[in-house]
Design a protein around this motif. Structure first.
Motif, short mmCIF file in Angstrom:
data_model
loop_
_atom_site.label_atom_id
_atom_site.label_comp_id
_atom_site.label_asym_id
_atom_site.label_seq_id
_atom_site.Cartn_x
_atom_site.Cartn_y
_atom_site.Cartn_z
N PHE A 103 -10.28 27.53 -34.61
CA PHE A 103 -11.09 26.37 -34.98
C PHE A 103 -10.89 26.00 -36.44
N PHE A 104 -10.92 26.99 -37.31
CA PHE A 104 -10.81 26.73 -38.74
C PHE A 104 -9.35 26.46 -39.14
N LYS A 105 -8.42 26.98 -38.37
CA LYS A 105 -7.01 26.75 -38.65
C LYS A 105 -6.67 25.25 -38.56
N THR A 106 -7.34 24.54 -37.67
CA THR A 106 -7.10 23.10 -37.49
C THR A 106 -8.15 22.26 -38.22
N ASN A 107 -8.94 22.93 -39.07
CA ASN A 107 -10.06 22.24 -39.74
C ASN A 107 -11.03 21.66 -38.72
N GLY A 108 -11.24 22.42 -37.67
CA GLY A 108 -12.20 22.02 -36.65
C GLY A 108 -11.82 20.72 -35.98
N PHE A 109 -12.79 19.82 -35.87
CA PHE A 109 -12.58 18.54 -35.21
C PHE A 109 -12.28 17.42 -36.20
N ILE A 110 -11.98 17.77 -37.44
CA ILE A 110 -11.93 16.78 -38.50
C ILE A 110 -10.92 15.67 -38.22
N ASN A 111 -9.80 16.00 -37.59
CA ASN A 111 -8.75 15.00 -37.36
C ASN A 111 -9.10 13.99 -36.28
N HIS A 112 -10.14 14.29 -35.49
CA HIS A 112 -10.56 13.34 -34.45
C HIS A 112 -12.08 13.25 -34.39
N MET A 113 -12.74 13.51 -35.53
CA MET A 113 -14.20 13.49 -35.57
C MET A 113 -14.76 12.11 -35.23
N LYS A 114 -14.05 11.05 -35.59
CA LYS A 114 -14.56 9.70 -35.33
C LYS A 114 -14.42 9.30 -33.87
N ILE A 115 -13.65 10.07 -33.10
CA ILE A 115 -13.54 9.82 -31.66
C ILE A 115 -14.63 10.62 -30.98
N ARG A 116 -15.59 9.97 -30.39
CA ARG A 116 -16.79 10.65 -29.91
C ARG A 116 -16.48 11.69 -28.84
N SER A 117 -15.54 11.43 -27.96
CA SER A 117 -15.19 12.41 -26.92
C SER A 117 -14.02 13.27 -27.40
N GLY A 118 -13.66 14.28 -26.62
CA GLY A 118 -12.47 15.07 -26.94
C GLY A 118 -12.72 16.34 -27.71
N ASP A 119 -13.98 16.84 -27.71
CA ASP A 119 -14.24 18.12 -28.36
C ASP A 119 -13.49 19.25 -27.67
N ASP A 120 -13.09 19.02 -26.42
CA ASP A 120 -12.33 20.03 -25.69
C ASP A 120 -10.84 19.69 -25.65
N ASP A 121 -10.48 18.57 -25.01
CA ASP A 121 -9.05 18.31 -24.82
C ASP A 121 -8.31 17.91 -26.09
N LEU A 122 -8.94 17.15 -26.97
CA LEU A 122 -8.26 16.80 -28.23
C LEU A 122 -8.09 18.02 -29.12
N PHE A 123 -9.08 18.91 -29.11
CA PHE A 123 -8.94 20.14 -29.90
C PHE A 123 -7.80 20.99 -29.35
N ILE A 124 -7.77 21.17 -28.03
CA ILE A 124 -6.70 21.96 -27.42
C ILE A 124 -5.36 21.30 -27.64
N ASN A 125 -5.30 19.98 -27.54
CA ASN A 125 -4.04 19.27 -27.75
C ASN A 125 -3.49 19.52 -29.15
N GLU A 126 -4.38 19.72 -30.09
CA GLU A 126 -3.96 19.96 -31.48
C GLU A 126 -3.69 21.44 -31.75
N ALA A 127 -4.52 22.32 -31.19
CA ALA A 127 -4.47 23.74 -31.57
C ALA A 127 -3.58 24.60 -30.69
N SER A 128 -3.36 24.20 -29.44
CA SER A 128 -2.64 25.05 -28.50
C SER A 128 -1.13 25.01 -28.70
N THR A 129 -0.52 26.17 -28.51
CA THR A 129 0.94 26.30 -28.55
C THR A 129 1.38 27.17 -27.39
N ALA A 130 2.69 27.27 -27.21
CA ALA A 130 3.21 28.13 -26.15
C ALA A 130 2.83 29.58 -26.38
#
Length: 370
Positions: free
Chosen positions: A212-239
């Motif tokens: 969570f802290f590695k990606t600065n939490g939800f800061i990059n999509h905080m203004k988008i009301r939805s996506g606390d799950d999929d947008l975070f995973i889209n940013e933080a997840s890797t193979a």
């Protein structure tokens, strides 16, 4: 006309080939994969639930969470500026459940009604290094939910994607909702196994706090009301850092929408979030859904004019058999076998619903977190 039909014929065969690649080689990575093995870890876990006016649902959920068969966990209820008795209910439960924590969130002018702001405060208040998320209107299918989800954490696997199912009820709408949920899970589980994870569902999701802290939490999509799950995973997840969990004991269940209008509004919200995915993820999803639609419409002229109709019918049959088998194996793993009896009908309804969602979202914004 002959040239047009020839081009249309080969175009149709290309569409069928794309669909079969998805169902057999991409989705098949999950559908035909080996069963998972559970290795107990007993790592300390914080279970986080963001609740806004969820008094009635929390009356059922909190006791279920408290009864989880797990030695070291806390329950963190995040009261997102509720105006019902959510806060007082949790405080009453705290007298009986020592590992229950309440995080009180007041409305903030900069983040008014933003679920991501509330979740951020909850994550900061959690005392365990591993975080497991669900929603207030969900419930775990067993008392082994925490044990199953956390068993997939390793030194390198710090994100675990789970399955958030919907309760089985009578009626076509319920089957349509569960079929769409099955298809979505098959997609994100398969791509995760292929090393390209792109989403997860907040109804059943776990990750290590450091992610969570590695990606600065939800800061990059905080203004988008939805996506606390999929947008975070889209940013933080890797193979390398993502695993999946699909044992039946790890499922969570939610009550499905009871009217088509409510479900349609929910799908509009989800679709509006997907446009913020990484380019590859948007493109592969667009290719799949576009090829689904083209598979339905391109053979109409060919069959109407009886152009290579035997080959066309064989291609249609081959694609349906491939999809039915692939999704059928997936449905078996996710305990959704009954929806596959209705498969062709449900798929056609879903395709045109998604098309409607796409055009509706072009002209107006969907409703977001309450």
């Amino acid at each position: 006309m002959e040239l047009f039909l020839l081009v249309l014929f080969y175009f149709f065969l290309a569409v069928v080939a794309i669909q079969m690649v998805y169902y057999l080689f991409i989705f098949g990575k999950f559908s035909f994969g080996k069963p998972q093995e559970t290795k107990e870890k007993h790592i300390p876990v914080s279970v986080l639930v963001c609740a806004k006016n969820e008094e009635e649902n929390l009356k059922k959920l909190i006791p279920l969470l408290a009864k989880q068969d797990y030695p070291n966990f806390e329950i963190v209820i995040i009261d997102d500026a509720s105006y019902d008795n959510t806060r007082f209910l949790v405080e009453e439960f705290q007298n009986e459940i020592p590992n229950l924590k309440l995080v009180k969130v007041e409305n903030n002018e900069a983040f008014w009604g933003n679920k991501k702001f509330a979740l951020t405060l909850g994550i900061k208040a959690a005392t365990k290094e591993y975080l497991l998320f669900t929603d207030a209107d969900c419930f775990p299918t067993s008392d082994l939910w925490i044990k199953e989800m956390t068993s997939h954490f390793t030194m390198h696997k710090t994100i675990v994607l789970g399955y958030g199912a919907y309760e089985k009820e009578s009626g076509l709408l319920n089957k349509l909702i569960r079929f769409e949920t099955l298809l979505t899970a098959t997609q994100y589980f398969s791509w995760a196994k292929l090393g390209k994870p792109y989403m997860g569902v907040g109804r059943n999701l776990a990750y290590k706090r450091e992610e969570f802290f590695k990606t600065n939490g939800f800061i990059n999509h905080m203004k988008i009301r939805s996506g606390d799950d999929d947008l975070f995973i889209n940013e933080a997840s890797t193979a390398g850092n993502t695993d999946i969990c699909y044992s039946p004991e790890s499922f969570t269940y939610s009550a499905p929408k009871t009217t088509f209008g409510e479900w349609f509004t929910q799908k509009r919200r989800h679709a509006s979030t997907a446009k913020h995915y990484k380019a590859f993820d948007k493109n592969q999803l667009a290719l799949f859904y576009l090829s689904q639609f083209l598979f339905l419409v391109t053979p109409i002229a060919l069959l109407a004019l009886q152009y290579q109709w035997i080959i066309v019918l064989c291609a249609i049959g081959l694609r349906y058999i491939s999809a039915w088998i692939s999704l059928g194996f997936s449905a078996g793993k996710l305990q959704e076998k009954d929806v596959m009896y209705w498969y062709p009908i449900l798929e056609i309804i879903l395709i045109f619903t998604q098309l409607n969602v796409f055009f509706r979202n072009l002209i107006s914004k969907p409703v977001t977190w309450k």
